[in-house]
Motif scaffolding. Sequence first.
Motif, PDB file in Angstrom:
ATOM      1  N   ARG A  34       0.831  -1.201   0.000  1.00  0.00           N
ATOM      2  CA  ARG A  34       0.000   0.000   0.000  1.00  0.00           C
ATOM      3  C   ARG A  34       0.867   1.254   0.000  1.00  0.00           C
ATOM      4  O   ARG A  34       0.804   2.078   0.890  1.00  0.00           O
ATOM      5  N   GLY A  35       1.685   1.384  -1.023  1.00  0.00           N
ATOM      6  CA  GLY A  35       2.479   2.600  -1.129  1.00  0.00           C
ATOM      7  C   GLY A  35       3.899   2.330  -1.561  1.00  0.00           C
ATOM      8  O   GLY A  35       4.316   1.189  -1.730  1.00  0.00           O
ATOM      9  N   PHE A  36       4.639   3.417  -1.750  1.00  0.00           N
ATOM     10  CA  PHE A  36       6.025   3.359  -2.177  1.00  0.00           C
ATOM     11  C   PHE A  36       6.917   3.907  -1.073  1.00  0.00           C
ATOM     12  O   PHE A  36       6.470   4.688  -0.230  1.00  0.00           O
ATOM     13  N   SER A  37       8.187   3.545  -1.117  1.00  0.00           N
ATOM     14  CA  SER A  37       9.135   4.071  -0.134  1.00  0.00           C
ATOM     15  C   SER A  37       9.331   5.569  -0.354  1.00  0.00           C
ATOM     16  O   SER A  37       9.035   6.100  -1.434  1.00  0.00           O
ATOM     17  N   GLU A  38       9.830   6.246   0.655  1.00  0.00           N
ATOM     18  CA  GLU A  38      10.086   7.683   0.542  1.00  0.00           C
ATOM     19  C   GLU A  38      11.085   7.962  -0.580  1.00  0.00           C
ATOM     20  O   GLU A  38      10.915   8.899  -1.362  1.00  0.00           O
ATOM     21  N   GLU A  39      12.122   7.133  -0.695  1.00  0.00           N
ATOM     22  CA  GLU A  39      13.132   7.302  -1.748  1.00  0.00           C
ATOM     23  C   GLU A  39      12.501   7.171  -3.134  1.00  0.00           C
ATOM     24  O   GLU A  39      12.754   7.976  -4.027  1.00  0.00           O
ATOM     25  N   SER A  40      11.656   6.168  -3.314  1.00  0.00           N
ATOM     26  CA  SER A  40      11.006   5.949  -4.596  1.00  0.00           C
ATOM     27  C   SER A  40      10.061   7.103  -4.934  1.00  0.00           C
ATOM     28  O   SER A  40      10.013   7.563  -6.085  1.00  0.00           O
ATOM     29  N   THR A  41       9.325   7.586  -3.947  1.00  0.00           N
ATOM     30  CA  THR A  41       8.410   8.702  -4.160  1.00  0.00           C
ATOM     31  C   THR A  41       9.170   9.961  -4.538  1.00  0.00           C
ATOM     32  O   THR A  41       8.784  10.687  -5.462  1.00  0.00           O
ATOM     33  N   THR A  42      10.266  10.231  -3.840  1.00  0.00           N
ATOM     34  CA  THR A  42      11.086  11.405  -4.150  1.00  0.00           C
ATOM     35  C   THR A  42      11.638  11.319  -5.564  1.00  0.00           C
ATOM     36  O   THR A  42      11.603  12.299  -6.320  1.00  0.00           O
ATOM     37  N   GLN A  43      12.130  10.160  -5.960  1.00  0.00           N
ATOM     38  CA  GLN A  43      12.653   9.963  -7.315  1.00  0.00           C
ATOM     39  C   GLN A  43      11.546  10.205  -8.343  1.00  0.00           C
ATOM     40  O   GLN A  43      11.771  10.842  -9.368  1.00  0.00           O
ATOM     41  N   GLY A  44      10.348   9.709  -8.071  1.00  0.00           N
ATOM     42  CA  GLY A  44       9.221   9.918  -8.973  1.00  0.00           C
ATOM     43  C   GLY A  44       8.870  11.391  -9.109  1.00  0.00           C
ATOM     44  O   GLY A  44       8.587  11.871 -10.213  1.00  0.00           O
ATOM     45  N   HIS A  45       8.911  12.129  -8.017  1.00  0.00           N
ATOM     46  CA  HIS A  45       8.628  13.565  -8.058  1.00  0.00           C
ATOM     47  C   HIS A  45       9.674  14.302  -8.895  1.00  0.00           C
ATOM     48  O   HIS A  45       9.336  15.214  -9.664  1.00  0.00           O
ATOM     49  N   LYS A  46      10.914  13.916  -8.755  1.00  0.00           N
ATOM     50  CA  LYS A  46      11.991  14.548  -9.537  1.00  0.00           C
ATOM     51  C   LYS A  46      11.803  14.276 -11.027  1.00  0.00           C
ATOM     52  O   LYS A  46      11.973  15.170 -11.857  1.00  0.00           O
ATOM     53  N   ARG A  47      11.468  13.038 -11.361  1.00  0.00           N
ATOM     54  CA  ARG A  47      11.249  12.687 -12.778  1.00  0.00           C
ATOM     55  C   ARG A  47      10.053  13.431 -13.351  1.00  0.00           C
ATOM     56  O   ARG A  47      10.096  13.899 -14.492  1.00  0.00           O
ATOM     57  N   LEU A  48       8.994  13.545 -12.575  1.00  0.00           N
ATOM     58  CA  LEU A  48       7.808  14.267 -13.023  1.00  0.00           C
ATOM     59  C   LEU A  48       8.123  15.746 -13.239  1.00  0.00           C
ATOM     60  O   LEU A  48       7.730  16.332 -14.250  1.00  0.00           O
ATOM     61  N   ALA A  49       8.852  16.345 -12.315  1.00  0.00           N
ATOM     62  CA  ALA A  49       9.227  17.752 -12.443  1.00  0.00           C
ATOM     63  C   ALA A  49      10.070  17.980 -13.699  1.00  0.00           C
ATOM     64  O   ALA A  49       9.866  18.953 -14.438  1.00  0.00           O
ATOM     65  N   LYS A  50      10.993  17.063 -13.965  1.00  0.00           N
ATOM     66  CA  LYS A  50      11.838  17.176 -15.156  1.00  0.00           C
ATOM     67  C   LYS A  50      10.995  17.069 -16.419  1.00  0.00           C
ATOM     68  O   LYS A  50      11.164  17.840 -17.362  1.00  0.00           O
ATOM     69  N   TYR A  51      10.052  16.119 -16.433  1.00  0.00           N
ATOM     70  CA  TYR A  51       9.182  15.943 -17.594  1.00  0.00           C
ATOM     71  C   TYR A  51       8.367  17.202 -17.850  1.00  0.00           C
ATOM     72  O   TYR A  51       8.258  17.661 -18.983  1.00  0.00           O
ATOM     73  N   ILE A  52       7.790  17.752 -16.793  1.00  0.00           N
ATOM     74  CA  ILE A  52       6.984  18.967 -16.941  1.00  0.00           C
ATOM     75  C   ILE A  52       7.847  20.114 -17.468  1.00  0.00           C
ATOM     76  O   ILE A  52       7.422  20.846 -18.368  1.00  0.00           O
ATOM     77  N   LYS A  53       9.036  20.265 -16.932  1.00  0.00           N
ATOM     78  CA  LYS A  53       9.943  21.327 -17.372  1.00  0.00           C
ATOM     79  C   LYS A  53      10.265  21.188 -18.857  1.00  0.00           C
ATOM     80  O   LYS A  53      10.225  22.157 -19.615  1.00  0.00           O
ATOM     81  N   GLU A  54      10.569  19.969 -19.282  1.00  0.00           N
ATOM     82  CA  GLU A  54      10.971  19.730 -20.669  1.00  0.00           C
ATOM     83  C   GLU A  54       9.801  19.772 -21.657  1.00  0.00           C
ATOM     84  O   GLU A  54      10.019  19.932 -22.852  1.00  0.00           O
TER      85      GLU A  54
END
Length: 66
Positions: A34-54
Amino acid sequence: MNSILHVFGWAIVIEIDENTKDFVKVYPARVKFRGFSEESTTQGHKRLAKYIKENAEILEQEANKK
């Protein structure tokens, strides 16, 4: 999306061909966790931010289409 689906015990699975990197299958699956680790969530947020920027210009154009 999977973060929300995990609350209900589901996830979206994406199978990708290792050689061509093409999508093979996309399907829902039941999951026990029922969820992802904090590290995995943080990595996902970084990837999403990069995608939005690009892709911000394209995303805005698509959102403004009538």
